[in-house]
Structures are given as C-alpha cells and as structure tokens.
Design a protein around this motif. Structure first.
Motif, short mmCIF file in Angstrom:
data_model
loop_
_atom_site.label_atom_id
_atom_site.label_comp_id
_atom_site.label_asym_id
_atom_site.label_seq_id
_atom_site.Cartn_x
_atom_site.Cartn_y
_atom_site.Cartn_z
N LYS A 1 0.96 -1.14 0.07
CA LYS A 1 -0.03 -0.17 0.03
C LYS A 1 0.84 1.22 -0.14
O LYS A 1 0.55 2.20 -0.72
N LYS A 2 2.01 1.20 0.79
CA LYS A 2 2.89 2.21 1.09
C LYS A 2 3.89 2.62 -0.09
O LYS A 2 3.91 3.82 -0.75
N PHE A 3 4.59 1.76 -0.85
CA PHE A 3 5.41 1.67 -1.93
C PHE A 3 5.03 1.09 -3.18
O PHE A 3 5.89 1.14 -4.07
N GLY A 4 3.86 0.74 -3.40
CA GLY A 4 3.34 0.25 -4.42
C GLY A 4 3.20 -1.17 -4.56
O GLY A 4 3.70 -1.61 -4.09
N PRO A 5 2.19 -1.74 -5.36
CA PRO A 5 1.86 -2.89 -5.32
C PRO A 5 2.99 -3.72 -6.32
O PRO A 5 3.97 -3.14 -6.83
N GLY A 6 3.28 -4.97 -5.59
CA GLY A 6 4.33 -5.84 -5.93
C GLY A 6 5.67 -5.59 -5.38
O GLY A 6 6.85 -5.99 -5.47
N SER A 7 5.85 -4.49 -4.37
CA SER A 7 7.02 -4.08 -3.71
C SER A 7 7.57 -5.36 -3.18
O SER A 7 8.78 -5.44 -3.10
N ILE A 8 6.67 -6.00 -2.38
CA ILE A 8 7.22 -7.18 -1.50
C ILE A 8 5.96 -8.14 -1.63
O ILE A 8 4.74 -7.86 -1.70
N SER A 9 6.41 -9.50 -1.59
CA SER A 9 5.20 -10.49 -1.72
C SER A 9 5.11 -11.27 -0.25
O SER A 9 5.68 -11.19 0.53
N ASP A 10 4.09 -11.87 -0.22
CA ASP A 10 3.72 -12.59 0.90
C ASP A 10 4.74 -13.77 1.12
O ASP A 10 5.22 -14.18 2.18
N GLU A 11 5.11 -14.40 -0.09
CA GLU A 11 5.91 -15.51 0.00
C GLU A 11 7.47 -14.75 0.40
O GLU A 11 8.26 -15.75 1.04
N SER B 1 17.90 -7.83 0.90
CA SER B 1 18.51 -6.54 0.20
C SER B 1 18.19 -5.21 0.88
O SER B 1 17.30 -5.22 1.72
N VAL B 2 18.89 -4.22 0.47
CA VAL B 2 18.76 -3.06 1.16
C VAL B 2 17.32 -2.28 0.99
O VAL B 2 16.76 -1.90 1.88
N LEU B 3 16.75 -2.56 -0.29
CA LEU B 3 15.66 -1.98 -0.73
C LEU B 3 14.42 -2.89 0.14
O LEU B 3 13.61 -2.31 1.08
N MET B 4 14.79 -4.39 0.40
CA MET B 4 13.70 -4.72 1.32
C MET B 4 13.77 -4.51 2.74
O MET B 4 12.84 -4.33 3.34
N SER C 1 14.62 -1.89 3.82
CA SER C 1 14.16 -0.54 4.24
C SER C 1 12.75 -0.50 4.25
O SER C 1 12.07 0.09 4.94
N TYR C 2 12.16 -1.47 3.32
CA TYR C 2 10.49 -1.81 3.49
C TYR C 2 10.26 -2.17 4.90
O TYR C 2 9.42 -1.87 5.62
N LEU C 3 11.04 -3.36 5.39
CA LEU C 3 10.86 -4.02 6.75
C LEU C 3 10.97 -2.66 7.75
O LEU C 3 10.23 -2.65 8.57
N ALA C 4 12.14 -1.99 7.69
CA ALA C 4 12.49 -0.84 8.71
C ALA C 4 11.15 -0.04 8.94
O ALA C 4 10.72 0.25 9.80
N TRP C 5 10.74 0.39 7.38
CA TRP C 5 9.62 1.29 7.53
C TRP C 5 8.34 0.59 8.23
O TRP C 5 7.68 1.32 9.10
N PHE C 6 8.05 -0.55 7.80
CA PHE C 6 6.99 -1.41 8.77
C PHE C 6 6.98 -1.46 10.21
O PHE C 6 5.96 -1.19 10.65
N PHE C 7 8.31 -1.81 10.55
CA PHE C 7 8.47 -2.02 12.11
C PHE C 7 8.69 -0.53 12.79
O PHE C 7 9.04 -0.58 13.97
N LYS C 8 8.75 0.54 11.85
CA LYS C 8 9.07 1.82 12.29
C LYS C 8 10.66 1.82 13.13
O LYS C 8 10.61 1.96 14.30
N LEU D 1 17.12 1.92 9.69
CA LEU D 1 17.34 0.92 8.75
C LEU D 1 18.77 0.16 8.83
O LEU D 1 19.06 -1.16 8.98
N ASP D 2 19.60 0.95 10.10
CA ASP D 2 20.78 0.10 10.58
C ASP D 2 20.66 -0.85 11.41
O ASP D 2 21.60 -1.50 11.85
N VAL D 3 19.30 -1.03 11.79
CA VAL D 3 19.47 -2.32 12.63
C VAL D 3 19.60 -3.64 11.93
O VAL D 3 20.22 -4.64 12.62
N PHE D 4 19.65 -3.61 10.70
CA PHE D 4 20.07 -4.76 9.67
C PHE D 4 21.36 -4.78 9.46
O PHE D 4 22.04 -5.69 8.99
N GLN D 5 22.13 -3.89 9.84
CA GLN D 5 23.98 -3.85 9.75
C GLN D 5 24.34 -4.97 10.59
O GLN D 5 25.46 -5.48 10.34
N THR D 6 23.69 -5.54 11.52
CA THR D 6 24.35 -6.42 12.61
C THR D 6 23.67 -7.93 11.89
O THR D 6 23.77 -9.08 12.76
#
Length: 135
Positions: free
Chosen positions: A7-17, A31-34, A36-43, A46-51
């Motif tokens: 809804k936020k980033f457009g259809p097909g940005s990420i799949s349920d699978e 990936s960095v893009l994915m 960033s989507y997860l970081a946005w969703f969980f508020k 992004l640097d939480v994924f650097q570990t």
C-alpha cells in the motif's frame, strides 16, 4: 505485512512469499531495498539490519537472530492487531527503542526481557498454586 508495505510503496514491492521466506530463515539477508521496507513497517532505523552477519562465518549473528525472532513476534502481534484494528503502541515503542540500541545494549535488553519473562512465569505459578503452606 506485505499488504501494508505494498500500500505504501506500490503493488508488488514485496510478496507474502518473500515475507514467509524471511520468517522461516530461508532468506538470511534481505536486500537494502527490502530491509528499508521492513524498517519502515516496524518503524525501526535501517541500520538495525547492519548486525545481520558475524564477520567470520557470514551466518546470522546472535543479535540478528534475536532481532528476527522479535520481529516475527511483533509481526504476529501486528497481524492479530490488524484483525482487531487496534495497534499496540507499547510494542511499537519497544521495537523503535531497540532499533536505536548498540549491540551491547541489545544483548542487555534481551537479557532483561528473559529475566522479566521468568519473573512473570514465577508470579503466574504462585497465583495458580497459591501461597506455600506453613507447618
């Protein structure tokens, strides 16, 4: 989760699978893009994924595993809340705060949470078993 991200980033940005594969651990490092989507969703920042990996083994680090477990728990809670349409602000605040902690801070927070969980379990047992009898 995928529905909200799409809804936020457009259809097909990420799949349920893709989300299922992340949860199962089939995808170790998004990936960095994915991410960033997860970081946005969980508020979370992004640097939480650097570990994500230990330097020597390229395997998920202990902290990354704990973060992913917590994200899975939050996602399950969010899914439940979405059905009830009432978000749990406490969980969101905890997740955002955890995202700003250092690795040592994350380890300490995980330890505190485990200790709190044990304390609550003991309190629950006392309530169901009743106080010990004096002889």
């Amino acid at each position: 989760m995928a529905e909200e991200i799409n809804k936020k980033f457009g259809p097909g940005s990420i799949s349920d699978e893709y989300v299922r594969k992340l949860r199962r651990g089939d995808i170790k490092s998004p990936s960095v893009l994915m991410a960033s989507y997860l970081a946005w969703f969980f508020k979370m920042p992004l640097d939480v994924f650097q570990t994500a990996t230990d330097d020597e083994s390229n395997e998920p680090s202990e902290i990354a595993n704990k973060v992913m477990a917590e994200l899975q728990r939050i996602a399950a809670d969010k899914s439940r809340q979405h059905q009830e349409s009432e978000p749990n602000e406490t969980i969101q605040v905890l997740a955002r705060s955890a995202g700003r902690l250092s690795q040592e801070g994350l380890r300490r927070a995980a330890k505190y949470v485990q200790q709190l969980e044990q304390l609550e379990q003991m309190e629950g047992q006392l309530q169901t078993d009743g106080p010990p009898e004096n002889h």
